[in-house]
Design an enzyme around this catalytic site. Structure first.
Site, PDB file in Angstrom:
ATOM      1  NE  ARG A 170      -0.932  -0.418   4.805  1.00  0.00           N
ATOM      2  CZ  ARG A 170      -1.074   0.040   6.210  1.00  0.00           C
ATOM      3  NH1 ARG A 170      -1.856   1.059   6.063  1.00  0.00           N
ATOM      4  NH2 ARG A 170      -0.295  -0.118   6.921  1.00  0.00           N
ATOM      5  CB  SER A 174      -5.296   3.417   6.016  1.00  0.00           C
ATOM      6  OG  SER A 174      -5.425   3.688   7.440  1.00  0.00           O
ATOM      7  CD  GLU A 220     -17.037   4.059   2.136  1.00  0.00           C
ATOM      8  OE1 GLU A 220     -18.094   4.397   2.281  1.00  0.00           O
ATOM      9  OE2 GLU A 220     -16.273   4.054   3.196  1.00  0.00           O
TER      10      GLU A 220
END
Lengths: 642, 642
Positions: free
Chosen positions: B338, B365, B386
């Site tokens: 990530r 994150s 979202e």
């Protein structure tokens, strides 16, 4: 004005909750202590003075319900239950460990968690479901939902808020912990609490804006709620509590850099000491003994009640041959599976009064309208709000009712996160998706469920049933309703299809029916739903050319009857052809393949490989290559090669 | 006051639209004529007097954008484009036919459709995306979104409304056609338009409540908008138009039984005759010639403009060896995939200024925070919304920008319907899901993406890339960004993992890398992401016992490198073992199986078969049976049997 003794009691309890949160998250080396701290005063007042709960009677109908929508604050919830005597210190300290039920976000493995949360914005709809269940069951509990301010960005919250007001949901309380900070920065409105007040008000809720760290203000609003519980139960109250993330810990308070971080052991020791000193300075009597009256109050909350929760009601047999619409189901007649589902629901509703049906404004397409007409008090109109439909179903299911939620199969995609979470919550939702596949025709791809099998199959413990005719649809509806192990999904078709089965045919979860078989079949065709009819057409066409195939109706997609399929497949020289009105990945074909590799069977998959469009059902099935003609060509090619 | 000639012109145009809607839906024998009729006056005024559009320059930057969120009213849209001269009558009459691009709900196969709609409640977020794109590109068009009242029950609408106000989205107009009736009955608020006014107002919008059939009132509000377009472009206006479903057709008007039904040919003839007569009675001059000034006005809307839309910008090569963070990517070091994605995004952002990154409050994150810090004007904070993140990305993509939307992989489930519709809309969204699998550990199942591969793979044209180390993550980010064929999904892992690849390694869509192979391998292990490391550990453990295995890093999950996998599998006696941090159905194993049946390979699948929980990553991988030890046992068992 609160008395000094109550105030001291609250302060002491709040201090203990904070210390417990620090201890638990420090021990687990992960978690969100500061997100807990903003809600400590609210939780202290609620769990110490207001949440009425028979702690040894989990399913007591008088128990107030508490849903932690901001699931990451769960250490605070565990600490609050410890205060109520249902969690030991040792258990609390097992937070987030693999052999503990005290998970990092609420799941029902700790049974005092009323819902699985952790995907934000879902708690209010679940609470709404519980509130509506209380109306159906004539219960009188209050449903409290604690939300974070960040999650109010989720549209699902506003859906649920609107539906709660529309349905005049009884005794529903949303508490918003407006601590200003999200995970990666400030929230949309930071501390502008008026924004939330305006919105809840516009959505039909009564609102109270309070200082979320003032025991006085918290108690005042809970007193108002308590006063109304029995006499004026028709309330939906939003408490907008202005709070500070990390409140109580000077250097960590209101600090955007301190999200989801536990303290080290050294930090924890320092912080706990400081917390104790601060409290001692303000209130030296603070550590005195609890007064008897407070202890009694606390105990009185843990009251007894009647337990009318009965989670598993066996279905009495529903017999199509005794159904008043029996004549419509005669072999040779035509009926869509969605309509048969509608009839079956009515029959089930008659034998089992726990069944509650939910709609998203398509009852005349899914045929839940039959049920709505017959049992209006057990029918919940969710309008075009699929996320809330699932949330409400989840709440209703948790209260021991049996929710059946139906919409176009395509539109369950809208609520997939809620379905996923219901899976984690072990909630047995019965879902029915109509209008599946390209065979719906002219309405085009936006209305076609073509990925629904993949979605539903992914969820552990789910079952998927897919009838090809009205008789199987009738009985599969019963099987779906009787499944208490997790999510069940019934897939129905738009078109009228010929009735294939006799009315006394039996169907089982994990079963299939061999519709055609001989001792010289060149291939085993595995079909389900609409494609069963294409397979039968292909059978006739091939027969004229002297080619014989086996045809299996794999009406139980998950669990799949792999034994029958593999046995028949091997008798056909290992040639299996799957044909399905679903996309390539994650459908019936892929499931057959998963087993076939171990049985030396070759799987040829006919399925929808590209985006579809508008057109007649026949034209679209042909375009996708899932029609009888394509199947015939496929079989001939296989036959030639072998 | 409108002049008589304008009024007559509008009436005549409206009549023609109604007649065209009837003709088209009657010819197609399906569709929603009455849902069109409530919006006829609005569409007449907008398309005849206000929507500025270079009809022969589809991508002209000055074109106003129009999104039909209530997609079922699309016959009206086609009729309006016919009025503007871009659709012939013959084309209109091909509505819903299989060889026509005029589908039953809008798709971009008819290129004047700005978005695929038909799943309700999605248009406003897409319009918001276009509005935000206009700010990035310094365009000055107005974005109009026509919504139905029924779809305002969808939370996605309110998400988008809140974000639009927060971002001060320029020149955004929502028109709500409040026709009181949904598909199966009355809407939540019926004709209580104040409810909508209050809500939009609470969500920060300017509102106008009008009679949606009064040309005067419609023109008045469009004049206000027109006046502000250049001088005061910072507006978000909601026009709440009270309308009648089926308006203009006496017996079908406001009739709940008349949803989604076309007229028969006989009915159509009668209805059209009546429409004409009614209009003739009110305005005999009605059928006179159009005045020159009106013709000019109409033509002036079809103006020319500069076309700066450039849908396919090739990516210039991004070279890790020249990256300023190159040293962090050295073999033997550790970095999470990530984080590598975060670095790669910055590099891509530098070479391609079309890249826009979207976040849902998890930038710290997913590591999109690196991009946010570097290119703040091309970073859109969508907060915890979202669905709107995907809607905005879709709108941005349609304007020729390259959206990269990242959140926890689990939370794309929340927006799956939007992703599905973007697939139908041929929108090339670049998605990155972090925190995939049980290997995230303590946070528990609500935060784990375990069905994301199944979800993303189902969508036609999608690709799925899943890096195992930082180097592959870096290059796969580039491949994902460079993919214009549909949805691309990059799956990243939470944990730091050892760097396996040299910095000059190449990766391709559809490729794989054989990491271990000998001429006496007993099995071919196919892994991806975190499980590649388990496979390599198992390799070492087995080696100590004299057992050799091949290990393939299947970093391109879809399309899968089936050739390499099958070739290596066959060299291993047909023994393939897949190991993945994903649920059983619809993941890597099922994809390998789909091909393996045709290559006489047996696939043993190690994957997550049950719900997970909180615990250490190691404990959870062991519990799920996707760790090195389980793999070793599995291989030994296979070895013994063969």
């Amino acid at each position: 004005m609160l008395s000094q003794s109550v105030l001291y009691d609250l302060r002491k309890a709040a201090l203990n909750l904070r210390i417990d949160v620090i201890r638990a998250t420090t021990a687990s080396k992960s978690g969100h202590p500061t997100s807990c701290f903003s809600a400590v005063e609210i939780m202290t007042v609620l769990f110490r003075y207001y949440l009425s709960f028979a702690v040894d009677r989990l399913h007591c109908c008088d128990n107030d319900r508490f849903i932690l929508s901001k699931g990451h604050a769960v250490p605070l919830l565990y600490a609050a239950w410890k205060m109520r005597g249902v969690v030991t210190d040792e258990q609390l300290m097992s937070l987030r460990k693999v052999d503990s039920v005290f998970e990092g976000h609420p799941t029902p493995r700790f049974p005092y968690n009323e819902a699985a949360t952790g995907s934000l914005g879902q708690g209010l709809a679940i609470g709404l479901g519980m509130s509506l269940a209380s109306r159906i069951d004539s219960d009188r509990f209050i449903t409290y939902v604690l939300l974070g301010d960040g999650e109010l960005a989720e549209g699902s919250v506003w859906e649920a808020a609107a539906l709660a007001a529309y349905h005049q949901a009884p005794r529903l309380v949303a508490i918003v912990d407006v601590n200003r900070l999200g995970q990666s920065g400030a929230t949309m409105y930071e501390h502008d609490v008026e924004q939330y007040e305006k919105k809840f008000s516009a959505f039909g809720w009564e609102t109270f804006v309070i200082d979320g760290h003032s025991f006085e203000e918290i108690v005042d609003v809970f007193e108002i709620i308590k006063d109304r519980q029995y006499d004026k139960p028709n309330f939906r109250i939003a408490i907008i509590a202005k709070t500070i993330k990390g409140y109580g810990l000077r250097e960590f308070a209101d600090n955007p850099k301190w999200h989801g971080k536990p303290f080290t052991e050294e930090e924890a020791a320092v912080v706990i000491k400081k917390l104790e000193d601060d409290n001692r300075a303000v209130a030296p009597q603070f550590f005195g003994p609890e007064t008897q009256c407070l202890q009694d109050r606390m105990k009185s909350l843990n009251r007894k009640g009647i337990d009318h929760y009965d989670p598993v009601i066996p279905f009495t047999g529903v017999d199509l041959q005794k159904d008043e619409n029996q004549a419509l189901f005669e072999r040779g007649k035509k009926m869509s599976t969605r309509k048969a589902f509608g009839y079956a629901l009515v029959a089930l509703g008659k034998t089992n009064e726990k069944i509650v049906v939910l709609d998203a404004d398509v009852q005349n397409s899914t045929f839940t309208e039959f049920f709505a007409q017959k049992y209006p008090t057990r029918f919940v109109q969710c309008f075009i709000a699929e996320q809330s439909m699932i949330g409400i179903a989840t709440g209703i299911e948790h209260r021991g009712l049996i929710p059946v939620a139906a919409t176009f199969g395509a539109f369950f995609a809208r609520a997939y996160d809620q379905i996923r979470m219901a899976g984690i919550g072990r909630n047995a939702l019965r879902l029915c998706g109509s209008h599946c596949g390209v065979s719906i025709g002219q309405d085009g791809p936006s209305q076609m469920a073509l990925e629904d099998i993949a979605l539903m199959a992914a969820i552990p413990q789910s079952i998927i049933l897919y009838p090809s005719d009205a008789v199987s649809a009738y009985y599969l509806t019963q099987l779906s309703g009787s499944y208490f192990g997790g999510i069940s999904y019934l897939r129905t078709t738009r078109a009228d299809t010929p009735i294939l089965y006799d009315q006394n045919q039996t169907f089982t979860v994990g079963g299939s029916h061999i519709l055609r078989q001989s001792n010289h079949d060149v291939a085993c065709v595995v079909a389900a739903g609409i494609t069963v009819h294409e397979a039968l057409k292909a059978y006739e066409l091939l027969k004229q050319e002297g080619i014989s195939i086996a045809v299996i109706d794999a009406y139980s997609i998950k669990p799949l009857d792999t034994k029958t399929i593999m046995d028949v497949g091997q008798l056909c020289g290992g040639n299996i052809v799957t044909i399905e009105d679903h996309y390539e990945y994650g459908g019936l074909g892929s499931m057959v393949a998963m087993t076939a590799t171990q049985h030396a069977c070759r799987v040829t998959m006919l399925c929808v490989k590209e985006l579809s469009r508008s057109g007649s059902p026949e034209a679209l099935m042909k375009l996708a290559g899932i029609d009888a003609d394509t199947l015939v060509q496929t079989i001939k090619k296989l036959h030639k090669m072998s």
